[in-house]
Write an enzyme that holds these catalytic residues in place. Structure first.
Site, PDB file in Angstrom:
ATOM      1  N   ASP A  36      -5.727   2.248  10.227  1.00 24.42           N
ATOM      2  CA  ASP A  36      -7.217   2.102  10.265  1.00 24.42           C
ATOM      3  C   ASP A  36      -7.722   1.565  11.883  1.00 24.42           C
ATOM      4  O   ASP A  36      -7.786   2.755  12.596  1.00 24.42           O
ATOM      5  CB  ASP A  36      -7.652   1.028   9.412  1.00 24.42           C
ATOM      6  CG  ASP A  36      -9.153   0.899   9.266  1.00 24.42           C
ATOM      7  OD1 ASP A  36      -9.773   1.783   9.433  1.00 24.42           O
ATOM      8  OD2 ASP A  36      -9.861  -0.285   9.101  1.00 24.42           O
ATOM      9  N   ARG A  82      -4.827   0.711  -7.283  1.00 22.73           N
ATOM     10  CA  ARG A  82      -3.530   1.266  -6.557  1.00 22.73           C
ATOM     11  C   ARG A  82      -2.961   2.215  -7.390  1.00 22.73           C
ATOM     12  O   ARG A  82      -2.155   3.117  -7.025  1.00 22.73           O
ATOM     13  CB  ARG A  82      -2.645  -0.017  -6.067  1.00 22.73           C
ATOM     14  CG  ARG A  82      -3.036  -0.925  -5.224  1.00 22.73           C
ATOM     15  CD  ARG A  82      -1.624  -1.893  -4.836  1.00 22.73           C
ATOM     16  NE  ARG A  82      -2.108  -2.951  -4.152  1.00 22.73           N
ATOM     17  CZ  ARG A  82      -2.287  -3.312  -2.697  1.00 22.73           C
ATOM     18  NH1 ARG A  82      -2.008  -1.971  -2.121  1.00 22.73           N
ATOM     19  NH2 ARG A  82      -2.498  -4.342  -2.385  1.00 22.73           N
ATOM     20  N   LYS A 118      -7.733   7.130   9.917  1.00 21.80           N
ATOM     21  CA  LYS A 118      -9.104   7.050  10.005  1.00 21.80           C
ATOM     22  C   LYS A 118      -9.086   7.100  11.738  1.00 21.80           C
ATOM     23  O   LYS A 118      -9.225   6.200  12.438  1.00 21.80           O
ATOM     24  CB  LYS A 118      -9.640   5.870   9.582  1.00 21.80           C
ATOM     25  CG  LYS A 118      -9.883   5.762   8.274  1.00 21.80           C
ATOM     26  CD  LYS A 118     -10.434   4.265   7.788  1.00 21.80           C
ATOM     27  CE  LYS A 118     -10.601   4.244   6.219  1.00 21.80           C
ATOM     28  NZ  LYS A 118     -10.944   2.922   5.806  1.00 21.80           N
ATOM     29  N   GLU A 148       3.611   3.940   6.044  1.00 21.15           N
ATOM     30  CA  GLU A 148       2.382   3.114   6.094  1.00 21.15           C
ATOM     31  C   GLU A 148       1.550   4.219   5.039  1.00 21.15           C
ATOM     32  O   GLU A 148       1.346   5.191   5.186  1.00 21.15           O
ATOM     33  CB  GLU A 148       1.743   2.942   7.353  1.00 21.15           C
ATOM     34  CG  GLU A 148       0.806   2.107   7.518  1.00 21.15           C
ATOM     35  CD  GLU A 148       0.715   0.703   6.779  1.00 21.15           C
ATOM     36  OE1 GLU A 148       0.782   0.783   5.562  1.00 21.15           O
ATOM     37  OE2 GLU A 148       0.689  -0.438   7.470  1.00 21.15           O
ATOM     38  N   ASP A 149       0.660   3.388   4.438  1.00 23.49           N
ATOM     39  CA  ASP A 149      -0.387   3.845   3.617  1.00 23.49           C
ATOM     40  C   ASP A 149      -1.758   4.445   4.523  1.00 23.49           C
ATOM     41  O   ASP A 149      -1.897   5.565   4.556  1.00 23.49           O
ATOM     42  CB  ASP A 149      -1.027   3.000   2.627  1.00 23.49           C
ATOM     43  CG  ASP A 149      -1.386   1.631   3.072  1.00 23.49           C
ATOM     44  OD1 ASP A 149      -1.321   1.467   4.044  1.00 23.49           O
ATOM     45  OD2 ASP A 149      -2.120   0.909   2.220  1.00 23.49           O
ATOM     46  N   ASP A 185      -6.000  -0.530  -2.173  1.00 25.45           N
ATOM     47  CA  ASP A 185      -6.457  -0.925  -3.218  1.00 25.45           C
ATOM     48  C   ASP A 185      -7.976  -1.720  -2.745  1.00 25.45           C
ATOM     49  O   ASP A 185      -8.236  -1.790  -1.345  1.00 25.45           O
ATOM     50  CB  ASP A 185      -5.696  -2.407  -3.266  1.00 25.45           C
ATOM     51  CG  ASP A 185      -5.739  -3.440  -2.229  1.00 25.45           C
ATOM     52  OD1 ASP A 185      -5.275  -2.944  -1.133  1.00 25.45           O
ATOM     53  OD2 ASP A 185      -6.022  -4.573  -2.301  1.00 25.45           O
ATOM     54  N   PHE A 199     -14.533   3.190   3.242  1.00 26.57           N
ATOM     55  CA  PHE A 199     -13.364   2.481   2.575  1.00 26.57           C
ATOM     56  C   PHE A 199     -13.105   3.236   1.259  1.00 26.57           C
ATOM     57  O   PHE A 199     -13.686   3.916   0.769  1.00 26.57           O
ATOM     58  CB  PHE A 199     -13.818   1.366   2.213  1.00 26.57           C
ATOM     59  CG  PHE A 199     -12.972   0.457   1.554  1.00 26.57           C
ATOM     60  CD1 PHE A 199     -11.954  -0.270   2.562  1.00 26.57           C
ATOM     61  CD2 PHE A 199     -12.663   0.334   0.199  1.00 26.57           C
ATOM     62  CE1 PHE A 199     -10.976  -1.357   1.905  1.00 26.57           C
ATOM     63  CE2 PHE A 199     -11.745  -0.540  -0.225  1.00 26.57           C
ATOM     64  CZ  PHE A 199     -10.938  -1.261   0.570  1.00 26.57           C
ATOM     65  N   GLY A 211       0.862  -1.092  -0.080  1.00 25.35           N
ATOM     66  CA  GLY A 211      -0.128  -0.024   0.007  1.00 25.35           C
ATOM     67  C   GLY A 211       0.736   1.403  -0.286  1.00 25.35           C
ATOM     68  O   GLY A 211       0.352   2.388  -0.369  1.00 25.35           O
TER      69      GLY A 211
HETATM   70  P1  IMP Z   1      -5.442  -1.671  10.408  1.00 25.16           P
HETATM   71  O1  IMP Z   1      -4.696  -3.176  10.877  1.00 25.16           O
HETATM   72  O2  IMP Z   1      -6.977  -1.999  10.645  1.00 25.16           O
HETATM   73  O3  IMP Z   1      -4.884  -0.340  10.805  1.00 25.16           O
HETATM   74  O4  IMP Z   1      -5.396  -1.851   8.848  1.00 25.16           O
HETATM   75  C1  IMP Z   1      -4.385  -1.357   8.271  1.00 25.16           C
HETATM   76  C2  IMP Z   1      -4.386  -1.769   6.816  1.00 25.16           C
HETATM   77  O5  IMP Z   1      -5.741  -2.363   6.289  1.00 25.16           O
HETATM   78  C3  IMP Z   1      -3.564  -0.583   5.970  1.00 25.16           C
HETATM   79  O6  IMP Z   1      -2.246  -0.940   5.715  1.00 25.16           O
HETATM   80  C4  IMP Z   1      -4.311  -0.909   4.478  1.00 25.16           C
HETATM   81  O7  IMP Z   1      -3.690  -1.871   3.769  1.00 25.16           O
HETATM   82  C5  IMP Z   1      -5.576  -1.645   4.918  1.00 25.16           C
HETATM   83  N1  IMP Z   1      -6.676  -0.716   4.917  1.00 25.16           N
HETATM   84  C6  IMP Z   1      -7.439  -0.248   5.983  1.00 25.16           C
HETATM   85  N2  IMP Z   1      -8.379   0.734   5.449  1.00 25.16           N
HETATM   86  C7  IMP Z   1      -8.337   0.824   4.214  1.00 25.16           C
HETATM   87  C8  IMP Z   1      -9.126   1.380   3.180  1.00 25.16           C
HETATM   88  O8  IMP Z   1      -9.835   2.310   3.408  1.00 25.16           O
HETATM   89  N3  IMP Z   1      -8.932   1.032   2.084  1.00 25.16           N
HETATM   90  C9  IMP Z   1      -7.752   0.151   1.576  1.00 25.16           C
HETATM   91  N4  IMP Z   1      -7.097  -0.537   2.441  1.00 25.16           N
HETATM   92  C10 IMP Z   1      -7.303  -0.319   3.605  1.00 25.16           C
HETATM   93 MG    MG Z   2      -0.953  -1.255   4.245  1.00 20.33          MG
END
Ligand code: IMP
Ligand code: MG
Length: 182
Positions: A106, A168, A134, A102-103, A162, A155, A48
């Site tokens: 969440d 992407r 977020k 990091e992208d 992606d 999302f 990402g």
């Molecule tokens: P977390 O562990 O819930 O913080 O998720 C983080 C990972 O989920 C990120 O590195 C992304 O790869 C993916 N992710 C979270 N939200 C989104 C979104 O809105 N679109 C696409 N990928 C997401």
């Molecule tokens: Mg990621």
């Protein structure tokens, strides 16, 4: 408003390429200021963060290194909570100043896992720079020092992010239309 379709979902343009570039440059300026003389090692989290990392690095003017790691916790549009292992890291982190790229943060679970895993390699400091955060979904206590943009819970795809592997490639960010999941 431009709308794109990826597989079974529609997404509408929500953050322009110009805005992204401006905020990425701002984060790079902050890092240049805060890490002068520290020779940081940037660790870009694939897949990402590839576009964010490339654009950010073009504005980094201090001596530094970059390397890439891979891990994932997502399938489709909701977090699975399943965390894969960190792989691809060959650098010795002992006494290094590490900046994770990091992208998106969440729930924060992926980042927490990564911090634990990297922390076991005895770096001097670990910092987090993310393109997107977020804030309302964050479940774990994380000090996310560098954030290009805060976004709502919806999302999104584009600029490295992606939906099921697709989307992407766009230089801007798109938000899902009429989502029934959050
Ligand atoms: P977390 O562990 O819930 O913080 O998720 C983080 C990972 O989920 C990120 O590195 C992304 O790869 C993916 N992710 C979270 N939200 C989104 C979104 O809105 N679109 C696409 N990928 C997401
Ligand atoms: Mg990621």
């Amino acid at each position: 408003m431009s709308v794109i379709t990826i597989k079974d979902k529609r997404f509408s343009a929500s953050i322009s390429a110009e805005t992204i570039q401006k905020e990425v440059k701002r984060v790079a300026d902050e890092i240049n200021r805060d890490f002068a003389g520290k020779e940081p090692l940037f660790l870009s989290v694939l897949n990402g963060a590839f576009m964010f990392s490339a654009d950010l690095m073009k504005h980094i003017t201090i001596p530094c290194e970059i390397s890439f790691v891979k891990l994932a916790s997502y399938q489709g549009v909701t977090s699975t909570g399943r965390i894969k292992e960190v792989f691809g890291l060959n650098e010795d982190l002992t006494d290094r100043v590490v900046i994770i790229l990091e992208d998106i943060v969440d729930t924060g679970q992926t980042m927490q896992h990564l911090l634990e895993s990297l922390g076991a390699r005895h770096p001097k400091e670990i910092h987090i720079a993310t393109l997107l955060l977020k804030p309302d979904k964050l479940k774990v206590a994380l000090n996310v020092e560098y954030v290009a943009m805060n976004i709502p819970n919806d999302f999104i795809v584009g600029y490295g992010l992606d939906y099921d592997g697709m989307g992407r490639n766009y230089p801007e960010i798109y938000t899902i239309c009429d989502s029934d999941e959050s």
